[in-house]
Design a protein around this motif. Structure first.
Motif, PDB file in Angstrom:
ATOM      1  N   LEU A  33       0.837  -1.204   0.000  1.00  0.00           N
ATOM      2  CA  LEU A  33       0.000   0.000   0.000  1.00  0.00           C
ATOM      3  C   LEU A  33       0.875   1.257   0.000  1.00  0.00           C
ATOM      4  N   GLY A  34       1.929   1.241   0.809  1.00  0.00           N
ATOM      5  CA  GLY A  34       2.809   2.408   0.904  1.00  0.00           C
ATOM      6  C   GLY A  34       3.347   2.828  -0.451  1.00  0.00           C
ATOM      7  N   LYS A  35       3.607   1.850  -1.306  1.00  0.00           N
ATOM      8  CA  LYS A  35       4.149   2.150  -2.641  1.00  0.00           C
ATOM      9  C   LYS A  35       3.140   2.867  -3.530  1.00  0.00           C
ATOM     10  N   LEU A  36       1.864   2.808  -3.164  1.00  0.00           N
ATOM     11  CA  LEU A  36       0.806   3.402  -3.989  1.00  0.00           C
ATOM     12  C   LEU A  36       0.376   4.783  -3.487  1.00  0.00           C
ATOM     13  N   LEU A  37       0.939   5.215  -2.347  1.00  0.00           N
ATOM     14  CA  LEU A  37       0.448   6.445  -1.699  1.00  0.00           C
ATOM     15  C   LEU A  37       1.223   7.668  -2.142  1.00  0.00           C
ATOM     16  N   LYS A  38       0.561   8.821  -1.964  1.00  0.00           N
ATOM     17  CA  LYS A  38       1.235  10.091  -2.224  1.00  0.00           C
ATOM     18  C   LYS A  38       0.845  11.106  -1.157  1.00  0.00           C
ATOM     19  N   ALA A  39       1.556  12.223  -1.143  1.00  0.00           N
ATOM     20  CA  ALA A  39       1.302  13.256  -0.135  1.00  0.00           C
ATOM     21  C   ALA A  39      -0.170  13.663  -0.167  1.00  0.00           C
ATOM     22  N   GLY A  40      -0.745  13.807   1.005  1.00  0.00           N
ATOM     23  CA  GLY A  40      -2.162  14.175   1.103  1.00  0.00           C
ATOM     24  C   GLY A  40      -3.065  12.991   1.366  1.00  0.00           C
ATOM     25  N   ASP A  41      -2.545  11.775   1.190  1.00  0.00           N
ATOM     26  CA  ASP A  41      -3.375  10.593   1.468  1.00  0.00           C
ATOM     27  C   ASP A  41      -3.537  10.418   2.973  1.00  0.00           C
ATOM     28  N   PHE A  42      -4.730   9.983   3.371  1.00  0.00           N
ATOM     29  CA  PHE A  42      -5.059   9.848   4.799  1.00  0.00           C
ATOM     30  C   PHE A  42      -5.627   8.465   5.050  1.00  0.00           C
ATOM     31  N   LEU A  43      -4.962   7.691   5.906  1.00  0.00           N
ATOM     32  CA  LEU A  43      -5.409   6.341   6.242  1.00  0.00           C
ATOM     33  C   LEU A  43      -5.932   6.327   7.669  1.00  0.00           C
ATOM     34  N   ALA A  44      -7.186   5.917   7.816  1.00  0.00           N
ATOM     35  CA  ALA A  44      -7.852   5.869   9.122  1.00  0.00           C
ATOM     36  C   ALA A  44      -7.907   4.413   9.563  1.00  0.00           C
ATOM     37  N   LEU A  45      -7.089   4.055  10.585  1.00  0.00           N
ATOM     38  CA  LEU A  45      -6.978   2.668  11.042  1.00  0.00           C
ATOM     39  C   LEU A  45      -7.818   2.453  12.296  1.00  0.00           C
ATOM     40  N   ALA A  46      -8.517   1.309  12.330  1.00  0.00           N
ATOM     41  CA  ALA A  46      -9.330   0.974  13.498  1.00  0.00           C
ATOM     42  C   ALA A  46      -9.183  -0.513  13.786  1.00  0.00           C
ATOM     43  N   GLY A  47      -9.301  -0.873  15.057  1.00  0.00           N
ATOM     44  CA  GLY A  47      -9.195  -2.275  15.454  1.00  0.00           C
ATOM     45  C   GLY A  47      -8.549  -2.379  16.824  1.00  0.00           C
ATOM     46  N   ASP A  48      -8.759  -3.530  17.468  1.00  0.00           N
ATOM     47  CA  ASP A  48      -8.335  -3.698  18.861  1.00  0.00           C
ATOM     48  C   ASP A  48      -6.829  -3.591  19.051  1.00  0.00           C
ATOM     49  N   LEU A  49      -6.440  -3.421  20.288  1.00  0.00           N
ATOM     50  CA  LEU A  49      -5.027  -3.476  20.679  1.00  0.00           C
ATOM     51  C   LEU A  49      -4.438  -4.803  20.214  1.00  0.00           C
TER      52      LEU A  49
ATOM     53  N   ARG B 274       8.081   1.414   5.052  1.00  0.00           N
ATOM     54  CA  ARG B 274       9.033   0.748   4.153  1.00  0.00           C
ATOM     55  C   ARG B 274       8.652   1.023   2.694  1.00  0.00           C
ATOM     56  N   GLY B 275       7.379   0.943   2.410  1.00  0.00           N
ATOM     57  CA  GLY B 275       6.904   1.186   1.041  1.00  0.00           C
ATOM     58  C   GLY B 275       7.161   2.614   0.581  1.00  0.00           C
ATOM     59  N   LEU B 276       7.215   3.535   1.535  1.00  0.00           N
ATOM     60  CA  LEU B 276       7.498   4.941   1.215  1.00  0.00           C
ATOM     61  C   LEU B 276       9.001   5.203   1.111  1.00  0.00           C
ATOM     62  N   GLY B 277       9.803   4.168   1.417  1.00  0.00           N
ATOM     63  CA  GLY B 277      11.253   4.321   1.333  1.00  0.00           C
ATOM     64  C   GLY B 277      11.892   4.822   2.610  1.00  0.00           C
ATOM     65  N   ILE B 278      11.189   4.669   3.727  1.00  0.00           N
ATOM     66  CA  ILE B 278      11.723   5.092   5.029  1.00  0.00           C
ATOM     67  C   ILE B 278      12.484   3.915   5.633  1.00  0.00           C
ATOM     68  N   HIS B 279      13.729   4.160   6.031  1.00  0.00           N
ATOM     69  CA  HIS B 279      14.561   3.069   6.553  1.00  0.00           C
ATOM     70  C   HIS B 279      14.601   3.040   8.070  1.00  0.00           C
ATOM     71  N   GLU B 280      14.216   4.175   8.693  1.00  0.00           N
ATOM     72  CA  GLU B 280      14.163   4.217  10.157  1.00  0.00           C
ATOM     73  C   GLU B 280      13.192   3.161  10.677  1.00  0.00           C
ATOM     74  N   ASP B 281      13.448   2.693  11.904  1.00  0.00           N
ATOM     75  CA  ASP B 281      12.510   1.786  12.548  1.00  0.00           C
ATOM     76  C   ASP B 281      11.370   2.620  13.116  1.00  0.00           C
ATOM     77  N   ILE B 282      10.153   2.234  12.829  1.00  0.00           N
ATOM     78  CA  ILE B 282       9.066   3.040  13.355  1.00  0.00           C
ATOM     79  C   ILE B 282       8.579   2.484  14.689  1.00  0.00           C
TER      80      ILE B 282
ATOM     81  N   PRO C 123      10.996  11.128   0.544  1.00  0.00           N
ATOM     82  CA  PRO C 123      10.449  11.918  -0.582  1.00  0.00           C
ATOM     83  C   PRO C 123       8.963  12.218  -0.359  1.00  0.00           C
ATOM     84  N   VAL C 124       8.218  11.201   0.060  1.00  0.00           N
ATOM     85  CA  VAL C 124       6.874  11.454   0.587  1.00  0.00           C
ATOM     86  C   VAL C 124       6.938  11.126   2.077  1.00  0.00           C
ATOM     87  N   PRO C 125       6.946  12.156   2.929  1.00  0.00           N
ATOM     88  CA  PRO C 125       7.113  11.906   4.367  1.00  0.00           C
ATOM     89  C   PRO C 125       5.858  11.317   4.997  1.00  0.00           C
TER      90      PRO C 125
END
Ligand code: ADP
Ligand code: MG
Length: 151
Positions: free
Chosen positions: A20-36, A49-57, A71-73
Motif C-alpha cells: 500500500l505504501g508504494k501506492l500512496l502520495k502526499a495528502g493521502d489519509f489512512l484511518a486505522l481501526a481495530g483492537d489493541l 518501508r513502502g514509502l522508502g523510510i529506513h528508520e525503525d518506526i 520523498p513522501v514523508p
C-alpha cells in the motif's frame, strides 16, 4: 469499494502495508481501526518501508504524532490515549494534511476531526496469528489505489 485480506503472521501484515505504501502520495489519509494488538502498528511499519523510510518506526501511543522524512514523508498518529480530540488538534494534526501521508491509529475515536476523504482500514483478530484487514473507500481516488493493491 471494499477489499478484504487475511494475513497469517506479522510479516504478511507488514508486506501488505508495504504494498500500500508504494501506492500512496502526499495528502493521502489512512484511518486505522481495530483492537489493541490487531496489527495497526505492524501495518504502518510496512507502509513506511513502502514509502522508502529506513528508520525503525515506533508506536506513537505516547508521542501522539511521529514524523519520518522521505520523498513522501509519513506522519504516524495514534488517538488511543487521548482524553479529547482537541489533544490531537493541539499536537498539530492539521499541519500534516497536505505534505505527508497520514496514518492514524484508533481513528474511530476522533472521527469528527477526519477529512471527508479517507481510506478506512479495519483490523480484526481471528486468532493468535490470523488477522483480517478490510479496506473501505468512498471515493474514486482510494478506489483506484485499492484496485492496485495486492499481497
Ligand atoms: P496494534 O498497533 O494494532 O495495537 P501491533 O502492530 O502493535 O498492534 O501488534 C500486533 C501484535 O500481534 C504483534 O505482537 C504481532 O507480532 C502480533 N501478530 C500476530 N499475528 C499477526 C498478524 N497476522 N498481523 C500483525 N500482527 C500480528
Ligand atoms: Mg499500535
Amino acid at each position: 469499494m471494499k477489499k478484504i485480506f487475511e494475513t497469517l503472521n506479522q510479516n504478511q501484515t507488514e508486506k501488505l502495508g508495504e504494498a500500500l505504501g508504494k501506492l500512496l502520495k502526499a495528502g493521502d489519509f489512512l484511518a486505522l481501526a481495530g483492537d489493541l494488538g490487531a496489527g495497526k502498528t505492524a501495518f504502518t511499519r510496512g507502509i513506511a518501508r513502502g514509502l522508502g523510510i529506513h528508520e525503525d518506526i515506533t508506536s506513537p501511543t505516547f508521542t501522539i504524532i511521529n514524523q519520518y522524512e522521505a520523498p513522501v514523508p509519513l506522519a504516524h498518529m495514534d488517538a488511543y490515549r487521548l482524553k479529547t480530540p482537541e489533544e490531537l488538534e493541539n499536537a498539530g494534526f492539521y499541519d500534516y494534511m497536505e505534505d505527508f501521508v497520514v496514518v492514524l491509529e484508533w481513528a474511530d475515536r476522533v472521527e469528527e476531526l477526519l477529512p471527508g476523504d479517507v481510506l478506512w482500514i479495519y483490523f480484526t483478530v481471528l486468532d493468535e496469528n490470523r488477522r483480517t484487514i478490510e479496506f473501505q473507500s468512498q471515493t474514486s481516488h482510494y478506489d483506484n489505489i485499492l484496485q492496485e493493491l495486492n499481497l
